[in-house]
Design a protein around this motif. Structure first.
Motif, PDB file in Angstrom:
ATOM      1  N   ILE A 178     -39.425 -10.803 -50.958  1.00 19.27           N
ATOM      2  CA  ILE A 178     -38.429 -11.876 -50.995  1.00 19.27           C
ATOM      3  C   ILE A 178     -37.232 -11.531 -50.114  1.00 19.27           C
ATOM      4  CG2 ILE A 178     -36.809 -13.145 -52.464  1.00 19.27           C
ATOM      5  CD1 ILE A 178     -39.734 -14.000 -52.806  1.00 19.27           C
ATOM      6  N   GLU A 179     -36.756 -10.290 -50.181  1.00 17.94           N
ATOM      7  CA  GLU A 179     -35.612  -9.885 -49.351  1.00 17.94           C
ATOM      8  C   GLU A 179     -35.945 -10.005 -47.868  1.00 17.94           C
ATOM      9  OE1 GLU A 179     -32.581  -9.564 -50.119  1.00 17.94           O
ATOM     10  OE2 GLU A 179     -32.697  -9.341 -52.287  1.00 17.94           O
ATOM     11  N   GLU A 180     -37.160  -9.636 -47.487  1.00 12.64           N
ATOM     12  CA  GLU A 180     -37.562  -9.775 -46.084  1.00 12.64           C
ATOM     13  C   GLU A 180     -37.600 -11.246 -45.681  1.00 12.64           C
ATOM     14  OE1 GLU A 180     -38.653  -8.540 -42.220  1.00 12.64           O
ATOM     15  OE2 GLU A 180     -37.772  -7.435 -43.898  1.00 12.64           O
ATOM     16  N   ALA A 181     -38.099 -12.099 -46.556  1.00 16.55           N
ATOM     17  CA  ALA A 181     -38.118 -13.536 -46.264  1.00 16.55           C
ATOM     18  C   ALA A 181     -36.691 -14.063 -46.125  1.00 16.55           C
ATOM     19  CB  ALA A 181     -38.862 -14.289 -47.369  1.00 16.55           C
ATOM     20  N   LYS A 182     -35.784 -13.620 -46.997  1.00 13.46           N
ATOM     21  CA  LYS A 182     -34.383 -14.049 -46.901  1.00 13.46           C
ATOM     22  C   LYS A 182     -33.771 -13.603 -45.576  1.00 13.46           C
ATOM     23  CE  LYS A 182     -31.793 -13.055 -50.475  1.00 13.46           C
ATOM     24  NZ  LYS A 182     -31.277 -12.361 -51.687  1.00 13.46           N
ATOM     25  N   THR A 183     -34.039 -12.381 -45.183  1.00 15.24           N
ATOM     26  CA  THR A 183     -33.501 -11.850 -43.923  1.00 15.24           C
ATOM     27  C   THR A 183     -34.013 -12.647 -42.733  1.00 15.24           C
ATOM     28  OG1 THR A 183     -33.276  -9.631 -44.848  1.00 15.24           O
ATOM     29  CG2 THR A 183     -33.417  -9.794 -42.443  1.00 15.24           C
ATOM     30  N   ARG A 184     -35.308 -12.902 -42.710  1.00 13.26           N
ATOM     31  CA  ARG A 184     -35.896 -13.624 -41.577  1.00 13.26           C
ATOM     32  C   ARG A 184     -35.438 -15.082 -41.531  1.00 13.26           C
ATOM     33  NH1 ARG A 184     -40.814 -11.245 -39.165  1.00 13.26           N
ATOM     34  NH2 ARG A 184     -40.941  -9.109 -39.934  1.00 13.26           N
ATOM     35  N   ALA A 185     -35.352 -15.731 -42.690  1.00 18.91           N
ATOM     36  CA  ALA A 185     -34.909 -17.124 -42.728  1.00 18.91           C
ATOM     37  C   ALA A 185     -33.458 -17.231 -42.270  1.00 18.91           C
ATOM     38  CB  ALA A 185     -35.073 -17.693 -44.140  1.00 18.91           C
ATOM     39  N   THR A 186     -32.623 -16.316 -42.724  1.00 21.25           N
ATOM     40  CA  THR A 186     -31.212 -16.312 -42.321  1.00 21.25           C
ATOM     41  C   THR A 186     -31.083 -16.071 -40.823  1.00 21.25           C
ATOM     42  OG1 THR A 186     -30.542 -15.545 -44.508  1.00 21.25           O
ATOM     43  CG2 THR A 186     -28.973 -15.197 -42.702  1.00 21.25           C
ATOM     44  N   ALA A 187     -31.834 -15.104 -40.302  1.00 23.49           N
ATOM     45  CA  ALA A 187     -31.781 -14.788 -38.864  1.00 23.49           C
ATOM     46  C   ALA A 187     -32.248 -15.970 -38.018  1.00 23.49           C
ATOM     47  CB  ALA A 187     -32.628 -13.556 -38.564  1.00 23.49           C
ATOM     48  N   ALA A 188     -33.166 -16.764 -38.537  1.00 20.38           N
ATOM     49  CA  ALA A 188     -33.672 -17.926 -37.799  1.00 20.38           C
ATOM     50  C   ALA A 188     -32.724 -19.117 -37.882  1.00 20.38           C
ATOM     51  CB  ALA A 188     -35.050 -18.332 -38.338  1.00 20.38           C
ATOM     52  N   GLY A 189     -31.709 -19.034 -38.754  1.00 22.44           N
ATOM     53  CA  GLY A 189     -30.741 -20.116 -38.873  1.00 22.44           C
ATOM     54  C   GLY A 189     -31.092 -21.156 -39.927  1.00 22.44           C
ATOM     55  N   ALA A 190     -31.953 -20.806 -40.872  1.00 17.94           N
ATOM     56  CA  ALA A 190     -32.325 -21.765 -41.915  1.00 17.94           C
ATOM     57  C   ALA A 190     -31.115 -22.117 -42.771  1.00 17.94           C
ATOM     58  CB  ALA A 190     -33.436 -21.188 -42.789  1.00 17.94           C
ATOM     59  N   ARG A 191     -30.980 -23.393 -43.098  1.00 21.01           N
ATOM     60  CA  ARG A 191     -29.876 -23.846 -43.956  1.00 21.01           C
ATOM     61  C   ARG A 191     -30.078 -23.404 -45.386  1.00 21.01           C
ATOM     62  NH1 ARG A 191     -28.765 -29.660 -44.055  1.00 21.01           N
ATOM     63  NH2 ARG A 191     -26.917 -28.899 -45.097  1.00 21.01           N
ATOM     64  N   THR A 192     -31.336 -23.409 -45.830  1.00 19.26           N
ATOM     65  CA  THR A 192     -31.665 -23.010 -47.188  1.00 19.26           C
ATOM     66  C   THR A 192     -33.005 -22.292 -47.182  1.00 19.26           C
ATOM     67  OG1 THR A 192     -32.806 -25.093 -47.645  1.00 19.26           O
ATOM     68  CG2 THR A 192     -30.475 -24.980 -48.263  1.00 19.26           C
ATOM     69  N   LEU A 193     -33.269 -21.583 -48.254  1.00 23.91           N
ATOM     70  CA  LEU A 193     -34.580 -20.977 -48.489  1.00 23.91           C
ATOM     71  C   LEU A 193     -34.984 -21.376 -49.894  1.00 23.91           C
ATOM     72  CD1 LEU A 193     -36.926 -19.100 -47.717  1.00 23.91           C
ATOM     73  CD2 LEU A 193     -35.544 -17.179 -48.550  1.00 23.91           C
ATOM     74  N   ASP A 194     -36.070 -22.110 -50.009  1.00 22.77           N
ATOM     75  CA  ASP A 194     -36.539 -22.612 -51.291  1.00 22.77           C
ATOM     76  C   ASP A 194     -37.812 -21.896 -51.706  1.00 22.77           C
ATOM     77  OD1 ASP A 194     -34.555 -24.653 -51.534  1.00 22.77           O
ATOM     78  OD2 ASP A 194     -35.708 -25.915 -50.163  1.00 22.77           O
ATOM     79  N   LEU A 195     -38.070 -21.913 -53.000  1.00 26.09           N
ATOM     80  CA  LEU A 195     -39.353 -21.500 -53.549  1.00 26.09           C
ATOM     81  C   LEU A 195     -39.538 -22.208 -54.863  1.00 26.09           C
ATOM     82  CD1 LEU A 195     -38.848 -19.323 -56.061  1.00 26.09           C
ATOM     83  CD2 LEU A 195     -38.422 -17.787 -54.181  1.00 26.09           C
ATOM     84  N   THR A 196     -40.764 -22.324 -55.293  1.00 22.82           N
ATOM     85  CA  THR A 196     -41.042 -22.920 -56.593  1.00 22.82           C
ATOM     86  C   THR A 196     -41.796 -21.897 -57.426  1.00 22.82           C
ATOM     87  OG1 THR A 196     -43.129 -23.897 -55.864  1.00 22.82           O
ATOM     88  CG2 THR A 196     -41.159 -25.278 -55.703  1.00 22.82           C
TER      89      THR A 196
END
Length: 160
Positions: free
Chosen positions: A111-129
């Motif tokens: 999850i932390e790696e996904a957060k890092t990559r999403a943030t670096a790519a400029g994602a406004r949000t990161l969702d999961l269900t």
């Protein structure tokens, strides 16, 4: 806890037309190695074949993260990112951790790696269900900064 390495799965084409993963040391442009012999993934309780895995890892919108400990694959997740009119959206899908590695921080590392990559790519949000019955997973997600949203999820399933 043994060291957990998170890498990105990236396909390469081999001579017989199959897709195979390749490995490197986990640098910024890292690649993981899930070969067809390792392709025993499960999604929604169903086995996923090597063709489906090849399609997944070759999708431009998807980053497949693979967690390894002691050279063994112990977890995986997918980070899906897509641009929409309001900005880049990111979503974590299919966080799976091997039973033998539960409670050792593998899910958190994915999850932390996904957060890092999403943030670096400029994602406004990161969702999961996550289903409400997955109490340990839900506690983990909240501990890692995710907040429960009041929303309804709608699904359309075309019939054949």
């Amino acid at each position: 806890m043994a060291a957990t390495t998170i890498t990105r799965q990236q396909p390469v084409q081999c001579r017989d037309g199959c897709h195979r993963g390749s490995s490197d040391s986990g640098r910024r442009r890292d690649r993981g190695g899930v070969r067809p012999a390792d392709a025993s993934a499960v999604a929604n309780g169903r086995a996923v074949g090597s063709r489906s895995l090849a399609r997944l890892v070759s999708a431009e919108s998807t980053v497949v993260l693979v967690a390894r400990s002691g050279g063994k694959i112990v977890g995986t997740s997918s980070l899906v990112m897509c641009p929409i009119p309001s900005g880049l959206r990111a979503r974590v899908e299919d966080v799976v951790v091997d039973d033998s590695a539960r409670g050792q921080g593998v899910g958190a590392a994915l999850i932390e790696e996904a957060k890092t990559r999403a943030t670096a790519a400029g994602a406004r949000t990161l969702d999961l269900t996550s289903r409400a019955s997955r109490t340990a997973a839900n506690r983990l997600y909240e501990r890692l900064g995710f907040q429960v949203r009041e929303s309804r999820v709608y699904r359309f399933a075309p019939t054949d």
